[in-house]
Design a protein around this motif. Structure first.
Motif, short mmCIF file in Angstrom:
data_model
loop_
_atom_site.label_atom_id
_atom_site.label_comp_id
_atom_site.label_asym_id
_atom_site.label_seq_id
_atom_site.Cartn_x
_atom_site.Cartn_y
_atom_site.Cartn_z
N ILE A 200 55.74 10.30 38.95
CA ILE A 200 57.16 10.21 39.62
C ILE A 200 56.99 9.30 40.74
N GLN A 201 58.07 8.55 40.79
CA GLN A 201 58.35 7.45 41.91
C GLN A 201 59.50 7.76 42.84
N ASN A 202 59.59 7.59 43.86
CA ASN A 202 60.86 7.71 44.62
C ASN A 202 61.26 6.53 45.63
N THR B 270 66.23 17.11 31.22
CA THR B 270 67.50 17.31 31.90
C THR B 270 67.63 18.67 32.58
N MET C 6 71.58 11.37 39.15
CA MET C 6 70.72 10.62 40.44
C MET C 6 69.28 10.15 39.81
N PRO C 7 68.64 11.00 39.09
CA PRO C 7 67.41 10.56 38.56
C PRO C 7 67.38 9.91 37.50
N VAL C 8 66.53 9.15 36.98
CA VAL C 8 66.28 8.32 35.67
C VAL C 8 64.77 8.42 35.41
N GLY D 19 73.69 18.38 35.64
CA GLY D 19 72.84 17.54 34.41
C GLY D 19 73.55 16.35 34.37
N TRP E 163 62.37 8.40 38.41
CA TRP E 163 62.84 8.03 39.92
C TRP E 163 63.47 9.16 40.33
N TYR F 291 74.17 14.01 36.30
CA TYR F 291 73.57 12.96 37.13
C TYR F 291 72.19 12.80 36.73
N ILE F 292 71.78 13.33 35.50
CA ILE F 292 70.40 12.96 35.23
C ILE F 292 70.29 12.06 33.78
N ASN F 293 69.64 10.75 33.97
CA ASN F 293 69.50 10.05 32.89
C ASN F 293 68.00 9.97 32.48
N VAL F 294 68.01 9.80 31.12
CA VAL F 294 66.78 9.75 30.51
C VAL F 294 66.80 8.59 29.54
N ALA G 293 70.28 4.11 47.22
CA ALA G 293 70.79 4.42 45.88
C ALA G 293 72.44 4.64 46.08
N GLU H 235 75.64 5.97 43.39
CA GLU H 235 76.01 6.38 42.22
C GLU H 235 77.45 6.72 42.43
#
Lengths: 139, 139, 139
Positions: free
Chosen positions: A103-105, A26, A1-3, A37, A67, A39-42, A111, A113
């Motif tokens: 941090i933005q949201n 992560t 979910m987050p990037v 993890g 995000w 769902y967590i993108n870096v 969204a 996925e």
């Protein structure tokens, strides 16, 4: 979910350091925001050194932009940003004064996925369980 | 007015696939949010493969981030994100579970294009008509 | 505190033009939002020309995305976006119709710099004074 997007000039961070920072972001995000993890993108964005400026002069800051879905409790978000900033300096050796974490949201319903609208914060478990059900059906 | 940024490791998408995806995002956004294609921007960001991580490991997700003006009706925004996610998988062949689409927004009055503050959602027609008037005056 | 990301295809802007635009964005932001230049970051993102599309076709827009803290007075934000858009065209020579400036924001408490949560708009002076105190203590 987050990037999470980490921006710093080319050759500032080694391949090993980037991998270590990605793993720690992560781990921290997964623990605090209750997201697996997987769902967590870096992403690391490494412009040429002449493309990064602080105070109008070429510089080597580390800018981390994350995000997340809107609606996490405030205390949880504060802990998240603090632990990511702390990890960034600890792992990269870049001094805290050159590290900015933002941090933005936006709302979860904006969204998608895995073909599905993201769950509101706090509703991850049901969403994940439903996903697993779907995947079993496919196999 | 909108900007879509598609992030995926280098060499994941061919030149043709990127062009096709850009065209389809433009078509979908134009149709749903009532904006002429000439105001729709799509950028591909292609980091080196070692710069993209999911679950702390090198990965090849397709991350699409769109910026739009705040204030579009919720049903319209939901349709927008769903159709973009669907198009992304259909055109690129990347499975839905590796595709994340996120829409962010900020108020129209915090954006300028063509030297003019953007219109609120729903007020595009008057804004565009005024623009054409200006261009005629210049010629 | 703020981060401005300027996206335009490779070879659109010279090294000198990028430096001049970074300096002017820094000057304008510092003046309007009361932030010392040492806290203002500008990054140029230059994808390959085939990675930037307007209207579904390869194009050469200049897309400027700024992140600021939520809560600046509306008039101040309007002036900020207007002066940045104006500077972009004046310095780069790219016509206004190809320049899009967007300001995004998130709450100051979701951002950390120098190891400290950012101040709310209007509370910069106390925050900066405290920082200087910390730095003196270190020396």
């Amino acid at each position: 979910m987050p990037v999470y997007t980490c921006t710093t000039p080319q050759s500032t961070l080694s391949v090993e350091t980037k991998a270590e920072l990605a793993a720690e972001i992560t781990r921290v995000h997964s623990m605090i925001n209750h997201v697996p993890g997987t769902y967590i993108n870096v992403v690391f964005h490494e412009p040429a050194p002449e493309n990064v400026f602080t105070d109008g002069k070429p510089a080597r800051p580390l800018l981390i932009n994350g995000w997340v879905r809107t609606g996490h409790p405030a205390a949880q978000s504060s802990q998240l940003v603090a632990e990511i900033a702390s990890a960034a300096t600890r792992i990269t050796g870049i001094p805290a004064r050159m590290v900015l974490v933002v941090i933005q949201n936006s709302p979860a319903h904006l969204a998608i996925e895995g073909g599905r609208v993201l769950p509101e914060p706090g509703e991850e478990e049901a969403w994940l369980a439903e996903q697993e059900g779907t995947e079993s059906d496919e196999s």
